[in-house]
Scaffold this active site. Sequence first.
Site, PDB file in Angstrom:
ATOM      1  N   SER A 189       5.239  25.972 -33.798  1.00  0.00           N
ATOM      2  CA  SER A 189       6.683  25.960 -34.093  1.00  0.00           C
ATOM      3  C   SER A 189       7.332  24.964 -33.135  1.00  0.00           C
ATOM      4  O   SER A 189       6.755  24.652 -32.081  1.00  0.00           O
ATOM      5  CB  SER A 189       7.267  27.348 -33.837  1.00  0.00           C
ATOM      6  OG  SER A 189       8.682  27.307 -33.872  1.00  0.00           O
TER       7      SER A 189
ATOM      8  N   TYR B 290       9.591  34.792 -28.103  1.00  0.00           N
ATOM      9  CA  TYR B 290       8.940  34.006 -29.164  1.00  0.00           C
ATOM     10  C   TYR B 290       8.554  32.613 -28.652  1.00  0.00           C
ATOM     11  O   TYR B 290       7.434  32.163 -28.883  1.00  0.00           O
ATOM     12  CB  TYR B 290       9.873  33.913 -30.360  1.00  0.00           C
ATOM     13  CG  TYR B 290       9.298  33.158 -31.543  1.00  0.00           C
ATOM     14  CD1 TYR B 290       8.130  33.581 -32.171  1.00  0.00           C
ATOM     15  CD2 TYR B 290       9.935  32.016 -32.046  1.00  0.00           C
ATOM     16  CE1 TYR B 290       7.609  32.885 -33.266  1.00  0.00           C
ATOM     17  CE2 TYR B 290       9.425  31.329 -33.137  1.00  0.00           C
ATOM     18  CZ  TYR B 290       8.260  31.767 -33.745  1.00  0.00           C
ATOM     19  OH  TYR B 290       7.758  31.079 -34.828  1.00  0.00           O
TER      20      TYR B 290
HETATM   21  N1  LIG Z   1      10.051  30.556 -40.846  1.00  0.00           N
HETATM   22  C1  LIG Z   1      10.249  29.730 -39.840  1.00  0.00           C
HETATM   23  O1  LIG Z   1      11.387  29.264 -39.603  1.00  0.00           O
HETATM   24  C2  LIG Z   1       9.095  29.310 -38.959  1.00  0.00           C
HETATM   25  C3  LIG Z   1       9.274  28.190 -38.148  1.00  0.00           C
HETATM   26  C4  LIG Z   1       8.235  27.772 -37.328  1.00  0.00           C
HETATM   27  C5  LIG Z   1       7.043  28.475 -37.332  1.00  0.00           C
HETATM   28  N2  LIG Z   1       6.884  29.582 -38.116  1.00  0.00           N
HETATM   29  C6  LIG Z   1       5.604  30.284 -38.067  1.00  0.00           C
HETATM   30  O2  LIG Z   1       5.032  30.242 -39.342  1.00  0.00           O
HETATM   31  C7  LIG Z   1       4.094  31.319 -39.484  1.00  0.00           C
HETATM   32  C8  LIG Z   1       4.313  31.999 -40.820  1.00  0.00           C
HETATM   33  O3  LIG Z   1       5.595  32.608 -40.833  1.00  0.00           O
HETATM   34  P1  LIG Z   1       6.550  32.620 -42.104  1.00  0.00           P
HETATM   35  O4  LIG Z   1       7.755  31.830 -41.751  1.00  0.00           O
HETATM   36  O5  LIG Z   1       5.791  32.264 -43.330  1.00  0.00           O
HETATM   37  O6  LIG Z   1       7.016  34.168 -42.101  1.00  0.00           O
HETATM   38  P2  LIG Z   1       6.615  35.406 -43.043  1.00  0.00           P
HETATM   39  O7  LIG Z   1       7.037  35.145 -44.441  1.00  0.00           O
HETATM   40  O8  LIG Z   1       7.165  36.604 -42.349  1.00  0.00           O
HETATM   41  O9  LIG Z   1       5.019  35.419 -42.983  1.00  0.00           O
HETATM   42  C9  LIG Z   1       4.295  35.938 -41.899  1.00  0.00           C
HETATM   43  C10 LIG Z   1       2.889  36.254 -42.374  1.00  0.00           C
HETATM   44  O10 LIG Z   1       2.116  36.710 -41.257  1.00  0.00           O
HETATM   45  C11 LIG Z   1       1.462  37.899 -41.641  1.00  0.00           C
HETATM   46  N3  LIG Z   1       1.200  38.751 -40.493  1.00  0.00           N
HETATM   47  C12 LIG Z   1       2.093  39.277 -39.632  1.00  0.00           C
HETATM   48  N4  LIG Z   1       1.463  40.044 -38.716  1.00  0.00           N
HETATM   49  C13 LIG Z   1       0.138  39.986 -39.042  1.00  0.00           C
HETATM   50  C14 LIG Z   1      -1.025  40.585 -38.483  1.00  0.00           C
HETATM   51  N5  LIG Z   1      -0.966  41.399 -37.416  1.00  0.00           N
HETATM   52  N6  LIG Z   1      -2.225  40.318 -39.055  1.00  0.00           N
HETATM   53  C15 LIG Z   1      -2.306  39.523 -40.140  1.00  0.00           C
HETATM   54  N7  LIG Z   1      -1.248  38.935 -40.709  1.00  0.00           N
HETATM   55  C16 LIG Z   1      -0.034  39.182 -40.158  1.00  0.00           C
HETATM   56  C17 LIG Z   1       2.395  38.577 -42.645  1.00  0.00           C
HETATM   57  O11 LIG Z   1       1.667  39.422 -43.530  1.00  0.00           O
HETATM   58  P3  LIG Z   1       1.538  41.012 -43.413  1.00  0.00           P
HETATM   59  O12 LIG Z   1       2.859  41.530 -42.934  1.00  0.00           O
HETATM   60  O13 LIG Z   1       1.196  41.390 -44.834  1.00  0.00           O
HETATM   61  O14 LIG Z   1       0.406  41.256 -42.461  1.00  0.00           O
HETATM   62  C18 LIG Z   1       2.887  37.356 -43.423  1.00  0.00           C
HETATM   63  O15 LIG Z   1       1.976  37.027 -44.434  1.00  0.00           O
HETATM   64  C19 LIG Z   1       4.291  32.195 -38.249  1.00  0.00           C
HETATM   65  O16 LIG Z   1       3.278  31.917 -37.310  1.00  0.00           O
HETATM   66  C20 LIG Z   1       5.656  31.759 -37.715  1.00  0.00           C
HETATM   67  O17 LIG Z   1       5.766  31.998 -36.338  1.00  0.00           O
HETATM   68  C21 LIG Z   1       7.893  30.015 -38.936  1.00  0.00           C
END
Ligand SMILES: NC(=O)c1ccc[n+]([C@@H]2O[C@H](COP(=O)([O-])OP(=O)(O)OC[C@H]3O[C@@H](n4cnc5c(N)ncnc54)[C@H](OP(=O)(O)O)[C@@H]3O)[C@@H](O)[C@H]2O)c1
Length: 254
Positions: free
Chosen positions: A140, A153
Amino acid sequence: MEGHPDRGDSVRGVAVVTGASSGIGAATARALARAGFAVVLGARRVDRLQQVAADVGGVAVPLDVTRGDSVSAFVKQVPDVQVLVNNAGGAFGRDPIEKATDEDWLAMYQVNVMGTVRMTRALLPALERSGLGHIVVVGSVAGFETYWGGAGYTGAKHAVRALTRTLRLELLGRPIRVTEIDPGLVETEFSLVRFRGDQEEARAPYRGMTPLTADDVAECIRWAVTRPGHVNVDEIVVRPLDQATASDVVRRGE
Ligand SMILES: NC(=O)c1ccc[n+]([C@@H]2O[C@H](COP(=O)([O-])OP(=O)(O)OC[C@H]3O[C@@H](n4cnc5c(N)ncnc54)[C@H](OP(=O)(O)O)[C@@H]3O)[C@@H](O)[C@H]2O)c1
């Protein structure tokens, strides 16, 4: 399906995507399947995971990256793998340090940092055996910036960045590529999770601006993993046009 640029296979091989039940992980599973990978999807919400897997012709395997036994059971289902996308992660709360709880900080470290370490360690032998493995880490801009209320975070994502850069050093000379993808604001379930289901708070980060979509980030991952084998894309920083830093965002109508 296109063949792998270096191996001439009819498919590109197996790609594991963690956190594939929603957001960036689900979009990445779709993009990699379209690019010719056989995709294995991992996450905790199995019903959601199975839906995405069915859409992409992939395999859904339950996975909680915060638990060693779950990671071991997952890895047993994946004897061969070319690409590991360490995407599972997220943020819990936006409290200043003086108010933040140990539970939130530890949970963020567990999923973002230790989850990546556990999955990487467990799949490294198979990635190396494949002849050209690739580890992608979804970091990120929080991995190199700070913002008010974000220390739990940003601290975790700074650690993710340090471990990814260290991997690149430690794997030098071995056939395993390492790529970090660092997105800015992406509209997914990220904020809903961060604000514990509060819809209004979850919408606020995207108010008056155009965020990235999960597909925008998935496209960066697809591009990095489909470069010729001698090319290592070390990192991609990708933000909305409306965002210059974690805190500098243009919001129209304000
Ligand atoms: N959205 C943003 O603005 C943003 C920006 C920069 C980076 N990111 C990063 O991008 C990545 C994906 O996030 P997203 O934005 O797509 O959010 P999201 O829609 O909330 O997706 C998060 C995913 O991680 C899974 N997850 C959470 N805890 C887990 C665990 N203990 N074991 C296995 N899977 C787990 C969730 O599935 P389950 O709950 O079904 O396990 C879900 O599929 C993350 O690493 C986040 O930090 C996001």
